[in-house]
Write an enzyme that holds these catalytic residues in place. Structure first.
Site, PDB file in Angstrom:
ATOM      1  N   SER A  77       0.874  -1.177   0.000  1.00  0.00           N
ATOM      2  CA  SER A  77       0.000   0.000   0.000  1.00  0.00           C
ATOM      3  C   SER A  77       0.904   1.217   0.000  1.00  0.00           C
ATOM      4  O   SER A  77       2.101   1.117   0.295  1.00  0.00           O
ATOM      5  CB  SER A  77      -0.826  -0.027   1.292  1.00  0.00           C
ATOM      6  OG  SER A  77      -1.401   1.239   1.556  1.00  0.00           O
ATOM      7  N   TYR A 128      -1.813  -1.486  10.644  1.00  0.00           N
ATOM      8  CA  TYR A 128      -1.776  -1.628   9.179  1.00  0.00           C
ATOM      9  C   TYR A 128      -0.451  -1.107   8.623  1.00  0.00           C
ATOM     10  O   TYR A 128       0.208  -1.775   7.811  1.00  0.00           O
ATOM     11  CB  TYR A 128      -2.967  -0.851   8.602  1.00  0.00           C
ATOM     12  CG  TYR A 128      -3.211  -1.018   7.123  1.00  0.00           C
ATOM     13  CD1 TYR A 128      -4.060  -2.003   6.650  1.00  0.00           C
ATOM     14  CD2 TYR A 128      -2.632  -0.154   6.193  1.00  0.00           C
ATOM     15  CE1 TYR A 128      -4.325  -2.133   5.279  1.00  0.00           C
ATOM     16  CE2 TYR A 128      -2.883  -0.273   4.842  1.00  0.00           C
ATOM     17  CZ  TYR A 128      -3.730  -1.264   4.385  1.00  0.00           C
ATOM     18  OH  TYR A 128      -3.980  -1.382   3.036  1.00  0.00           O
TER      19      TYR A 128
HETATM   20  N1  LIG Z   1      -8.689  -0.775  -0.864  1.00  0.00           N
HETATM   21  C1  LIG Z   1      -7.651   0.011  -0.714  1.00  0.00           C
HETATM   22  O1  LIG Z   1      -7.767   1.232  -0.702  1.00  0.00           O
HETATM   23  C2  LIG Z   1      -6.273  -0.555  -0.604  1.00  0.00           C
HETATM   24  C3  LIG Z   1      -5.198   0.318  -0.772  1.00  0.00           C
HETATM   25  C4  LIG Z   1      -3.897  -0.175  -0.658  1.00  0.00           C
HETATM   26  C5  LIG Z   1      -3.708  -1.514  -0.384  1.00  0.00           C
HETATM   27  N2  LIG Z   1      -4.763  -2.338  -0.229  1.00  0.00           N
HETATM   28  C6  LIG Z   1      -4.496  -3.736   0.094  1.00  0.00           C
HETATM   29  O2  LIG Z   1      -5.048  -4.583  -0.893  1.00  0.00           O
HETATM   30  C7  LIG Z   1      -5.412  -5.820  -0.313  1.00  0.00           C
HETATM   31  C8  LIG Z   1      -6.843  -6.162  -0.690  1.00  0.00           C
HETATM   32  O3  LIG Z   1      -7.715  -5.158  -0.184  1.00  0.00           O
HETATM   33  P1  LIG Z   1      -9.191  -4.903  -0.730  1.00  0.00           P
HETATM   34  O4  LIG Z   1      -9.397  -3.452  -0.643  1.00  0.00           O
HETATM   35  O5  LIG Z   1      -9.398  -5.617  -2.012  1.00  0.00           O
HETATM   36  O6  LIG Z   1     -10.038  -5.578   0.468  1.00  0.00           O
HETATM   37  P2  LIG Z   1     -11.413  -6.382   0.479  1.00  0.00           P
HETATM   38  O7  LIG Z   1     -11.965  -6.197   1.856  1.00  0.00           O
HETATM   39  O8  LIG Z   1     -12.275  -6.053  -0.695  1.00  0.00           O
HETATM   40  O9  LIG Z   1     -10.916  -7.890   0.305  1.00  0.00           O
HETATM   41  C9  LIG Z   1     -10.102  -8.513   1.257  1.00  0.00           C
HETATM   42  C10 LIG Z   1     -10.344 -10.006   1.209  1.00  0.00           C
HETATM   43  O10 LIG Z   1      -9.517 -10.616   2.227  1.00  0.00           O
HETATM   44  C11 LIG Z   1     -10.261 -11.648   2.836  1.00  0.00           C
HETATM   45  N3  LIG Z   1      -9.787 -11.936   4.183  1.00  0.00           N
HETATM   46  C12 LIG Z   1      -9.927 -11.147   5.286  1.00  0.00           C
HETATM   47  N4  LIG Z   1      -9.455 -11.795   6.363  1.00  0.00           N
HETATM   48  C13 LIG Z   1      -9.001 -13.002   5.930  1.00  0.00           C
HETATM   49  C14 LIG Z   1      -8.430 -14.121   6.583  1.00  0.00           C
HETATM   50  N5  LIG Z   1      -8.250 -14.137   7.905  1.00  0.00           N
HETATM   51  N6  LIG Z   1      -8.068 -15.188   5.838  1.00  0.00           N
HETATM   52  C15 LIG Z   1      -8.297 -15.197   4.493  1.00  0.00           C
HETATM   53  N7  LIG Z   1      -8.859 -14.171   3.829  1.00  0.00           N
HETATM   54  C16 LIG Z   1      -9.214 -13.090   4.545  1.00  0.00           C
HETATM   55  C17 LIG Z   1     -11.690 -11.101   2.860  1.00  0.00           C
HETATM   56  O11 LIG Z   1     -12.646 -12.137   3.054  1.00  0.00           O
HETATM   57  C18 LIG Z   1     -11.796 -10.404   1.516  1.00  0.00           C
HETATM   58  O12 LIG Z   1     -12.294 -11.266   0.508  1.00  0.00           O
HETATM   59  C19 LIG Z   1      -5.178  -5.677   1.192  1.00  0.00           C
HETATM   60  O13 LIG Z   1      -3.935  -6.253   1.540  1.00  0.00           O
HETATM   61  C20 LIG Z   1      -5.134  -4.189   1.395  1.00  0.00           C
HETATM   62  O14 LIG Z   1      -4.357  -3.831   2.513  1.00  0.00           O
HETATM   63  C21 LIG Z   1      -6.056  -1.890  -0.331  1.00  0.00           C
END
Ligand SMILES: NC(=O)c1ccc[n+]([C@@H]2O[C@H](COP(=O)([O-])OP(=O)(O)OC[C@H]3O[C@@H](n4cnc5c(N)ncnc54)[C@H](O)[C@@H]3O)[C@@H](O)[C@H]2O)c1
Length: 250
Positions: A132, A145
């Protein structure tokens, strides 16, 4: 038509039932890879697996001891599963802090550890870590985080150094705020902590540092992941690719 440049490759994507992970599953499958969807949400994983003609693996990646003896036969590993908690340090629930380190740092370590022997044997591998902008920059109220993502940056670089001689690359992808359920769930918390209405959170908190004033789309992140997984990115390793609308240029 998308090039089938990942044909014959097997990819494991964690957290691929939703958001960025799901977009990555569609991207990699569209490029010919066989994709395994690993997620806590079994129904969601099965639905995406059906969509991409792949397999689902329902798993709680925070139960890290259960991953100690794992072997993974994959060519591409995408460490993506993640959660967010927003709270000042003095109020931060210690259990939530530990959960975030387990899911977002210890689990990626154990999955990389499980996948490297097979990648080394085949002389080819791609480890792609969904970090991120918070892997490179801090924000108040996100101690767990930011700590986990900074740790993931270090893990990714060490993987790059060890994997280089074996045809294995390891990189981080560093988005700003992406339009996914993880961000939508945060809006109420951010509004409460910053004392502003929910309708103003995106503009006043999420995109203030960004030169391009919009959220990132999951498909944009997935296209970068797809390229990093390809043979064209064979000389890219130990890197962290921002997609943050210019946030980290400051
Ligand atoms: N959305 C953002 O703005 C953003 C920005 C930078 C980085 N990220 C990173 O991208 C990645 C994905 O984020 P997203 O926004 O798509 O999130 P999201 O909430 O849409 O999806 C996350 C997924 O992880 C799964 N998950 C959660 N806990 C879990 C566990 N204990 N075991 C297995 N699976 C589990 C959830 O069920 C979900 O399907 C993350 O690592 C997040 O930190 C997101």
């Amino acid at each position: 038509m998308t090039a089938q440049d990942l044909e014959g490759r097997h990819a494991l994507i964690t957290g691929a039932a939703s958001g960025i992970g799901r977009a990555c599953a569609l991207e990699l499958a569209g490029r010919g890879a066989r994709v395994t969807i690993a997620d806590l949400d079994g129904d969601g994983a099965a639905a995406v697996a059906r969509e991409v003609g792949g397999e689902a693996w329902q798993v709680d990646l925070a139960r890290t001891h259960e991953l100690d003896d794992l072997t993974l036969d994959v060519d591409i590993l995408i460490n993506n599963a993640g959660i967010q908690r927003v709270s000042p340090i003095q109020d931060f629930d210690p259990a939530a802090f530990r959960l975030i380190q387990d899911l977002m740092l210890v689990a990626p370590f154990l999955l990389i550890r499980a996948a490297l022997p097979g990648m080394y044997e085949r002389g080819w591998g791609r480890v792609i870590n969904l970090s991120s902008v918070h892997g490179l920059r801090a924000s108040a109220f996100k101690s767990a985080y930011v700590a986990a993502k900074h740790g993931l940056e270090g893990l990714s670089k060490v993987t790059a150094l060890e994997g280089g001689a074996h045809g294995v690359t390891s990189n981080c992808v560093n988005p700003g705020y992406v339009r996914t359920p993880l961000v939508e769930k945060q809006i109420a918390d951010q509004a409460r902590i910053h004392g502003i209405p929910e309708s103003e959170v995106v503009e006043r908190i999420m995109i203030t540092e960004s030169a391009v004033k919009r959220l990132v789309e999951p498909t944009e992140v997935a296209s970068l992941v797809g390229w990093l997984a390809s043979d064209n990115a064979g000389m890219v390793t130990g890197a962290s690719y921002t997609m943050d609308g210019g946030w980290s240029a400051r």
